[in-house]
Design an enzyme around this catalytic site. Structure first.
Site, PDB file in Angstrom:
ATOM      1  N   ARG A 186       1.428  12.756   1.802  1.00 10.26           N
ATOM      2  CA  ARG A 186       1.246  12.707   0.345  1.00 10.26           C
ATOM      3  C   ARG A 186       0.752  14.026  -0.233  1.00 10.26           C
ATOM      4  O   ARG A 186       0.995  14.324  -1.404  1.00 10.26           O
ATOM      5  CB  ARG A 186       0.294  11.566  -0.033  1.00 10.26           C
ATOM      6  CG  ARG A 186       0.925  10.192   0.137  1.00 10.26           C
ATOM      7  CD  ARG A 186      -0.013   9.084  -0.262  1.00 10.26           C
ATOM      8  NE  ARG A 186       0.524   7.784   0.160  1.00 10.26           N
ATOM      9  CZ  ARG A 186      -0.209   6.703   0.352  1.00 10.26           C
ATOM     10  NH1 ARG A 186      -1.530   6.733   0.153  1.00 10.26           N
ATOM     11  NH2 ARG A 186       0.358   5.578   0.741  1.00 10.26           N
ATOM     12  N   CYS A 205      -1.234   2.277  -2.850  1.00  9.87           N
ATOM     13  CA  CYS A 205      -0.981   1.041  -3.601  1.00  9.87           C
ATOM     14  C   CYS A 205      -1.996   0.825  -4.720  1.00  9.87           C
ATOM     15  O   CYS A 205      -1.658   0.268  -5.761  1.00  9.87           O
ATOM     16  CB  CYS A 205      -0.949  -0.160  -2.660  1.00  9.87           C
ATOM     17  SG  CYS A 205      -2.415  -0.342  -1.622  1.00  9.87           S
ATOM     18  N   GLN A 256      -9.157  -5.249  -4.551  1.00  8.80           N
ATOM     19  CA  GLN A 256      -7.952  -5.136  -3.757  1.00  8.80           C
ATOM     20  C   GLN A 256      -7.792  -6.254  -2.732  1.00  8.80           C
ATOM     21  O   GLN A 256      -8.727  -6.614  -2.018  1.00  8.80           O
ATOM     22  CB  GLN A 256      -7.930  -3.764  -3.063  1.00  8.80           C
ATOM     23  CG  GLN A 256      -7.999  -2.633  -4.071  1.00  8.80           C
ATOM     24  CD  GLN A 256      -7.849  -1.258  -3.465  1.00  8.80           C
ATOM     25  OE1 GLN A 256      -8.281  -0.268  -4.057  1.00  8.80           O
ATOM     26  NE2 GLN A 256      -7.233  -1.141  -2.292  1.00  8.80           N
ATOM     27  N   GLY A 315      -3.602  -5.447   1.590  1.00  9.12           N
ATOM     28  CA  GLY A 315      -3.671  -3.992   1.560  1.00  9.12           C
ATOM     29  C   GLY A 315      -4.170  -3.412   2.871  1.00  9.12           C
ATOM     30  O   GLY A 315      -3.915  -2.248   3.184  1.00  9.12           O
ATOM     31  N   GLU A 354     -10.287   4.961   0.431  1.00  3.54           N
ATOM     32  CA  GLU A 354      -9.542   4.484  -0.739  1.00  3.54           C
ATOM     33  C   GLU A 354     -10.008   5.139  -2.033  1.00  3.54           C
ATOM     34  O   GLU A 354      -9.198   5.442  -2.918  1.00  3.54           O
ATOM     35  CB  GLU A 354      -9.680   2.968  -0.837  1.00  3.54           C
ATOM     36  CG  GLU A 354      -8.635   2.302  -1.691  1.00  3.54           C
ATOM     37  CD  GLU A 354      -7.289   2.166  -0.987  1.00  3.54           C
ATOM     38  OE1 GLU A 354      -6.364   1.625  -1.614  1.00  3.54           O
ATOM     39  OE2 GLU A 354      -7.165   2.595   0.169  1.00  3.54           O
ATOM     40  N   LYS A 389      -8.559   8.634  -2.353  1.00  3.51           N
ATOM     41  CA  LYS A 389      -7.143   8.568  -2.731  1.00  3.51           C
ATOM     42  C   LYS A 389      -6.996   8.200  -4.201  1.00  3.51           C
ATOM     43  O   LYS A 389      -6.158   8.768  -4.926  1.00  3.51           O
ATOM     44  CB  LYS A 389      -6.415   7.547  -1.871  1.00  3.51           C
ATOM     45  CG  LYS A 389      -6.331   7.888  -0.393  1.00  3.51           C
ATOM     46  CD  LYS A 389      -5.729   6.729   0.386  1.00  3.51           C
ATOM     47  CE  LYS A 389      -5.779   6.963   1.882  1.00  3.51           C
ATOM     48  NZ  LYS A 389      -5.277   5.789   2.642  1.00  3.51           N
ATOM     49  N   ARG A 427     -12.832  -4.677  -1.659  1.00  3.01           N
ATOM     50  CA  ARG A 427     -11.946  -5.664  -1.040  1.00  3.01           C
ATOM     51  C   ARG A 427     -12.399  -7.063  -1.450  1.00  3.01           C
ATOM     52  O   ARG A 427     -13.576  -7.412  -1.297  1.00  3.01           O
ATOM     53  CB  ARG A 427     -11.990  -5.533   0.475  1.00  3.01           C
ATOM     54  CG  ARG A 427     -10.930  -6.357   1.199  1.00  3.01           C
ATOM     55  CD  ARG A 427      -9.539  -5.778   1.013  1.00  3.01           C
ATOM     56  NE  ARG A 427      -9.342  -4.546   1.773  1.00  3.01           N
ATOM     57  CZ  ARG A 427      -8.322  -3.718   1.615  1.00  3.01           C
ATOM     58  NH1 ARG A 427      -7.396  -3.985   0.706  1.00  3.01           N
ATOM     59  NH2 ARG A 427      -8.214  -2.623   2.328  1.00  3.01           N
ATOM     60  N   HIS A 482      -3.572  -6.180  -6.489  1.00  2.00           N
ATOM     61  CA  HIS A 482      -4.686  -5.268  -6.758  1.00  2.00           C
ATOM     62  C   HIS A 482      -4.947  -5.270  -8.264  1.00  2.00           C
ATOM     63  O   HIS A 482      -4.046  -4.941  -9.059  1.00  2.00           O
ATOM     64  CB  HIS A 482      -4.368  -3.854  -6.298  1.00  2.00           C
ATOM     65  CG  HIS A 482      -4.359  -3.673  -4.805  1.00  2.00           C
ATOM     66  ND1 HIS A 482      -4.726  -4.662  -3.923  1.00  2.00           N
ATOM     67  CD2 HIS A 482      -4.046  -2.573  -4.050  1.00  2.00           C
ATOM     68  CE1 HIS A 482      -4.623  -4.188  -2.678  1.00  2.00           C
ATOM     69  NE2 HIS A 482      -4.216  -2.939  -2.738  1.00  2.00           N
ATOM     70  N   ASN A 501       0.458  -5.448  -4.595  1.00  4.64           N
ATOM     71  CA  ASN A 501       0.243  -4.285  -3.740  1.00  4.64           C
ATOM     72  C   ASN A 501       1.263  -4.092  -2.634  1.00  4.64           C
ATOM     73  O   ASN A 501       1.541  -2.959  -2.236  1.00  4.64           O
ATOM     74  CB  ASN A 501      -1.151  -4.333  -3.133  1.00  4.64           C
ATOM     75  CG  ASN A 501      -1.416  -5.601  -2.351  1.00  4.64           C
ATOM     76  OD1 ASN A 501      -1.423  -6.689  -2.916  1.00  4.64           O
ATOM     77  ND2 ASN A 501      -1.618  -5.478  -1.047  1.00  4.64           N
ATOM     78  N   THR A 502       1.871  -5.171  -2.113  1.00  9.62           N
ATOM     79  CA  THR A 502       2.863  -4.960  -1.061  1.00  9.62           C
ATOM     80  C   THR A 502       4.290  -4.909  -1.604  1.00  9.62           C
ATOM     81  O   THR A 502       5.207  -4.555  -0.878  1.00  9.62           O
ATOM     82  CB  THR A 502       2.779  -6.026   0.057  1.00  9.62           C
ATOM     83  OG1 THR A 502       3.141  -7.303  -0.458  1.00  9.62           O
ATOM     84  CG2 THR A 502       1.386  -6.077   0.655  1.00  9.62           C
TER      85      THR A 502
END
Length: 362
Positions: free
Chosen positions: A118, A158, A184, A188, A210, A213, A244, A251, A336-337
């Site tokens: 990334r 995500c 989230q 995830g 996380e 990011k 979480r 999310h 998220n997925t």
């Protein structure tokens, strides 16, 4: 439209499963190769994945007898047999960097769900509705790799896809500061309640890496392509907390934002309602017809009710109101997925095909 032969590298994990379920009935993509670690190689996909199938869509029986290949040892064979691959492997960063580059150098485009590339300056990190222009950096990447077809493109983390899409149409007002808290889902982490019973009736206020990011990646998404690389944006300032929570998918983000020129609430709602991206203009198969959905009800969006909106590819937004310290606050939600991981990767691949960065070998 052309048809493309596709491989999934990392086919046994949750995101790999999502990729395969989305390809199963895709109008453009045909799954012809699956790969995982050496311990799964040589077995059928049914043998390695049926018993560990972790998503709600049924196991795709049409791939039951597809033989799993070794993602590393068989990469030349895989690269030769497909038009491109999706990559969602569980390896350390250096291994992922080496693996993805090796496929690219074998003239096989890589659409990656992994975080390793990334921050590679000439690798585009794309949310197709937000920064599709970044795919042009592939020309520079191919030059540096010495390839004609091969390249790497990645999707973002995500969590940022729960709030960056809602903020992007508002950048014309000069976004200065963002505070975001994300709540989230356990998927995830690639988990279900069966595999992570400690999450039942529990909240964990930490997700490793996380927050970093969430604070950094939007700045690359909002950056500019200059001199053959993506130059990261200097602003806005972003601070994040990532938590979480005990939900399976989805999310949710609580967002606080300050502008250089404060818009009215009506102006914000107008931008959200009217926002269209290149995927909508091109009518890509995975693109939601309405990218941003605003809910007027005070108790929406809700994760359970709204994460599946437009096949999980739309962003749900609600509770826009003025704030006593920032200019505005709102909540937003993504699956998220789907939007955040495999679905976003499939939509990115569609964009790259539509723009002829990926072409069939013939």
């Amino acid at each position: 439209m052309n048809h493309y032969k596709v491989g999934v590298i990392g086919c046994t994990g949750m995101v790999g499963q999502r990729f395969i379920s989305l390809i199963e009935n895709h109008p453009w993509f045909d799954l012809t190769a699956v790969a995982a670690s050496a311990r799964s190689a040589g077995k059928t996909y049914g043998e390695v994945a049926r018993q560990r199938w972790a998503i709600e869509t049924p196991f795709p029986g049409k791939y039951e007898n597809l033989v799993v290949q070794d993602a590393t040892a068989d990469r030349e064979k895989i690269a030769e047999s497909v038009d491109f691959v999706f990559c969602a492997v569980d390896m350390n960063k250096d291994e992922i960097l080496a693996l993805e580059e090796s496929y690219a150098r074998l003239e096989c485009p890589v659409i990656s769900n992994n975080s390793a590339n990334r921050w590679t300056p000439d690798v585009p990190m794309v949310i197709p509705e937000v920064n599709p222009e970044h795919i042009a950096v592939i020309d520079s990447q191919r030059e540096h790799l010495g390839t004609k077809r091969g390249f790497i493109a990645v999707k973002s983390n995500c969590s940022i896809q729960s709030y960056v899409p809602a903020l992007s149409p508002l950048r014309e007002f000069g976004i200065r500061d963002i505070l975001v808290c994300t709540y989230q889902a356990i998927s995830g982490a690639g988990k279900t309640f069966a595999t992570w019973p400690d999450m039942v009736d529990n909240v964990i206020p930490y997700i490793g890496g996380e927050e970093e990011k969430s604070e950094r990646e939007p700045l690359k998404v909002w950056g500019k392509l200059e001199q053959g690389v993506i130059q990261t944006a200097a602003f806005p300032s972003i601070t994040a907390q990532c938590i979480r929570v005990p939900v399976s998918n989805g999310h949710l983000a609580c967002v606080f934002v300050r502008f250089a020129e404060k818009p009215s609430k009506e102006e914000i709602l107008k931008r959200w309602n009217e926002y269209r991206g290149i995927p909508q203009e091109l009518e890509l198969p995975s693109a939601p017809k309405q990218f941003l959905h605003y809910f007027e009800e005070d108790n929406r969006p809700q994760t359970k009710l709204d994460r599946g909106l437009e096949n999980g590819m739309a962003i749900s937004v609600g509770r826009l109101r003025e704030d006593s310290q920032y200019d505005y606050k709102f909540v937003s939600l993504s699956h998220n997925t789907l939007r955040g991981a495999a679905g976003g990767g499939v939509e990115l691949a569609e964009l790259l095909c539509a723009k002829n960065y990926i072409t069939p070998k013939g």
